[in-house]
Design a protein around this motif. Structure first.
Motif, PDB file in Angstrom:
ATOM      1  N   CYS A  19       0.829  -1.205   0.000  1.00  0.00           N
ATOM      2  CA  CYS A  19       0.000   0.000   0.000  1.00  0.00           C
ATOM      3  C   CYS A  19       0.862   1.254   0.000  1.00  0.00           C
ATOM      4  N   GLU A  20       1.957   1.220   0.727  1.00  0.00           N
ATOM      5  CA  GLU A  20       2.850   2.364   0.789  1.00  0.00           C
ATOM      6  C   GLU A  20       3.433   2.668  -0.574  1.00  0.00           C
ATOM      7  N   ASN A  21       3.780   1.646  -1.327  1.00  0.00           N
ATOM      8  CA  ASN A  21       4.377   1.833  -2.643  1.00  0.00           C
ATOM      9  C   ASN A  21       3.377   2.366  -3.658  1.00  0.00           C
ATOM     10  N   LYS A  22       2.106   2.285  -3.361  1.00  0.00           N
ATOM     11  CA  LYS A  22       1.090   2.730  -4.296  1.00  0.00           C
ATOM     12  C   LYS A  22       0.661   4.163  -4.036  1.00  0.00           C
ATOM     13  N   LYS A  23       1.285   4.831  -3.121  1.00  0.00           N
ATOM     14  CA  LYS A  23       0.940   6.209  -2.833  1.00  0.00           C
ATOM     15  C   LYS A  23       1.640   7.139  -3.817  1.00  0.00           C
ATOM     16  N   VAL A  24       0.964   8.202  -4.136  1.00  0.00           N
ATOM     17  CA  VAL A  24       1.575   9.258  -4.928  1.00  0.00           C
ATOM     18  C   VAL A  24       1.508  10.539  -4.103  1.00  0.00           C
ATOM     19  N   GLU A  25       2.431  11.415  -4.370  1.00  0.00           N
ATOM     20  CA  GLU A  25       2.451  12.681  -3.643  1.00  0.00           C
ATOM     21  C   GLU A  25       2.046  13.800  -4.599  1.00  0.00           C
ATOM     22  N   ILE A  26       0.986  14.485  -4.239  1.00  0.00           N
ATOM     23  CA  ILE A  26       0.505  15.613  -5.030  1.00  0.00           C
ATOM     24  C   ILE A  26       0.472  16.832  -4.120  1.00  0.00           C
ATOM     25  N   LYS A  27       1.221  17.852  -4.517  1.00  0.00           N
ATOM     26  CA  LYS A  27       1.252  19.088  -3.738  1.00  0.00           C
ATOM     27  C   LYS A  27       0.653  20.207  -4.572  1.00  0.00           C
ATOM     28  N   LYS A  28      -0.104  21.056  -3.918  1.00  0.00           N
ATOM     29  CA  LYS A  28      -0.665  22.217  -4.600  1.00  0.00           C
ATOM     30  C   LYS A  28       0.429  23.265  -4.773  1.00  0.00           C
ATOM     31  N   LEU A  29       0.369  23.972  -5.903  1.00  0.00           N
ATOM     32  CA  LEU A  29       1.411  24.938  -6.242  1.00  0.00           C
ATOM     33  C   LEU A  29       0.784  26.251  -6.692  1.00  0.00           C
ATOM     34  N   SER A  30       1.249  27.332  -6.091  1.00  0.00           N
ATOM     35  CA  SER A  30       0.811  28.672  -6.500  1.00  0.00           C
ATOM     36  C   SER A  30       1.894  29.267  -7.407  1.00  0.00           C
ATOM     37  N   PRO A  31       1.596  30.320  -8.149  1.00  0.00           N
ATOM     38  CA  PRO A  31       2.626  30.952  -8.994  1.00  0.00           C
ATOM     39  C   PRO A  31       3.854  31.407  -8.201  1.00  0.00           C
ATOM     40  N   ASN A  32       3.663  31.951  -7.010  1.00  0.00           N
ATOM     41  CA  ASN A  32       4.810  32.393  -6.201  1.00  0.00           C
ATOM     42  C   ASN A  32       5.658  31.208  -5.745  1.00  0.00           C
ATOM     43  N   GLU A  33       5.006  30.112  -5.369  1.00  0.00           N
ATOM     44  CA  GLU A  33       5.751  28.910  -4.958  1.00  0.00           C
ATOM     45  C   GLU A  33       6.533  28.340  -6.141  1.00  0.00           C
ATOM     46  N   TYR A  34       5.976  28.452  -7.337  1.00  0.00           N
ATOM     47  CA  TYR A  34       6.688  27.999  -8.537  1.00  0.00           C
ATOM     48  C   TYR A  34       8.006  28.753  -8.691  1.00  0.00           C
ATOM     49  N   LYS A  35       7.946  30.067  -8.563  1.00  0.00           N
ATOM     50  CA  LYS A  35       9.151  30.897  -8.725  1.00  0.00           C
ATOM     51  C   LYS A  35      10.236  30.480  -7.736  1.00  0.00           C
ATOM     52  N   THR A  36       9.843  30.161  -6.513  1.00  0.00           N
ATOM     53  CA  THR A  36      10.798  29.717  -5.493  1.00  0.00           C
ATOM     54  C   THR A  36      11.328  28.325  -5.804  1.00  0.00           C
ATOM     55  N   THR A  37      10.454  27.434  -6.246  1.00  0.00           N
ATOM     56  CA  THR A  37      10.811  26.039  -6.505  1.00  0.00           C
ATOM     57  C   THR A  37      11.875  25.908  -7.582  1.00  0.00           C
ATOM     58  N   ILE A  38      11.763  26.679  -8.658  1.00  0.00           N
ATOM     59  CA  ILE A  38      12.730  26.508  -9.750  1.00  0.00           C
ATOM     60  C   ILE A  38      14.116  27.046  -9.396  1.00  0.00           C
ATOM     61  N   LYS A  39      14.205  27.862  -8.360  1.00  0.00           N
ATOM     62  CA  LYS A  39      15.502  28.397  -7.956  1.00  0.00           C
ATOM     63  C   LYS A  39      16.159  27.578  -6.853  1.00  0.00           C
ATOM     64  N   LYS A  40      15.420  26.618  -6.271  1.00  0.00           N
ATOM     65  CA  LYS A  40      15.962  25.774  -5.198  1.00  0.00           C
ATOM     66  C   LYS A  40      16.931  24.747  -5.770  1.00  0.00           C
ATOM     67  N   GLY A  41      17.924  24.391  -4.966  1.00  0.00           N
ATOM     68  CA  GLY A  41      18.822  23.301  -5.340  1.00  0.00           C
ATOM     69  C   GLY A  41      19.902  23.743  -6.298  1.00  0.00           C
ATOM     70  N   LYS A  42      20.797  22.810  -6.559  1.00  0.00           N
ATOM     71  CA  LYS A  42      21.946  23.122  -7.411  1.00  0.00           C
ATOM     72  C   LYS A  42      22.059  22.143  -8.556  1.00  0.00           C
ATOM     73  N   GLN A  43      20.945  21.943  -9.256  1.00  0.00           N
ATOM     74  CA  GLN A  43      20.983  21.083 -10.425  1.00  0.00           C
ATOM     75  C   GLN A  43      19.974  21.573 -11.453  1.00  0.00           C
ATOM     76  N   LYS A  44      20.157  21.119 -12.682  1.00  0.00           N
ATOM     77  CA  LYS A  44      19.204  21.458 -13.726  1.00  0.00           C
ATOM     78  C   LYS A  44      17.854  20.850 -13.388  1.00  0.00           C
ATOM     79  N   LYS A  45      16.802  21.514 -13.890  1.00  0.00           N
ATOM     80  CA  LYS A  45      15.447  21.042 -13.642  1.00  0.00           C
ATOM     81  C   LYS A  45      14.673  21.025 -14.959  1.00  0.00           C
ATOM     82  N   MET A  46      13.812  20.031 -15.076  1.00  0.00           N
ATOM     83  CA  MET A  46      12.889  19.983 -16.202  1.00  0.00           C
ATOM     84  C   MET A  46      11.503  20.269 -15.645  1.00  0.00           C
ATOM     85  N   ILE A  47      10.923  21.392 -16.047  1.00  0.00           N
ATOM     86  CA  ILE A  47       9.563  21.723 -15.665  1.00  0.00           C
ATOM     87  C   ILE A  47       8.667  21.090 -16.726  1.00  0.00           C
ATOM     88  N   HIS A  48       7.768  20.258 -16.290  1.00  0.00           N
ATOM     89  CA  HIS A  48       6.921  19.516 -17.224  1.00  0.00           C
ATOM     90  C   HIS A  48       5.462  19.796 -16.919  1.00  0.00           C
TER      91      HIS A  48
END
Length: 160
Positions: A19-48
């Motif tokens: 059952c644990e393996n069948k869980k998916v994680e869905i988080k709600k995202l606002s435009p401001n959170e998007y701007k923060t998310t793409i700048k986090k971390g130190k690797q390339k990102k693919m926004i899909h």
């Protein structure tokens, strides 16, 4: 009695693990959170950008995941399905089937705090997030600082 208890714990563990393996994680995202998310971390990102009702999106998922894994690119999925609706339920089913572990979903309530009936969810989200082009599917490859490297509605153009 001890044997039955052991068998019970083994079966319970198997069921719990499956059952644990069948869980998916869905988080709600606002435009401001998007701007923060793409700048986090130190690797390339693919926004899909994708949607559960978009056949090309679903068909390209396995290739996209393989590409991102091979190139060590962080994949950030953003669904334009409506949050807290039947669309989100359908999205979860598709994610389970395709073994997609996580995705963002556009936060309808943060985008439209006063509510609305006439919406273009993805267009409104992208305009507020500062994204010039959009669609389903749509790919934006960004560098470590969140700057756009390439973008296209075609995965093959991103990969080349």
């Amino acid at each position: 009695m001890k044997t039955k208890r052991i068998i019970f714990y083994i079966l319970f563990s198997i069921i719990l693990f499956s059952c644990e393996n069948k869980k998916v994680e869905i988080k709600k995202l606002s435009p401001n959170e998007y701007k923060t998310t793409i700048k986090k971390g130190k690797q390339k990102k693919m926004i899909h950008f994708w949607a559960s009702y978009c056949q090309p999106c679903i068909e390209e998922f396995p290739e996209l995941i393989e590409y991102c894994n091979n190139e060590k690119i962080l994949l950030i999925n953003i669904s334009s399905d409506k949050s807290d609706s039947k669309m989100q339920e359908n999205m979860e089913k598709i994610m389970l089937r395709l073994k997609i572990k996580n995705s963002y979903i556009i936060n309808f309530n943060s985008l439209y705090p006063n509510g609305t009936k006439n919406v273009n969810l993805q267009e409104d989200f992208c305009k507020k997030a500062g994204i010039k082009n959009w669609g389903n599917p749509y790919y934006i490859l960004v560098d470590e600082k969140g700057n756009t490297i390439k973008e296209s509605s075609e995965l093959k153009k991103i990969k080349n």
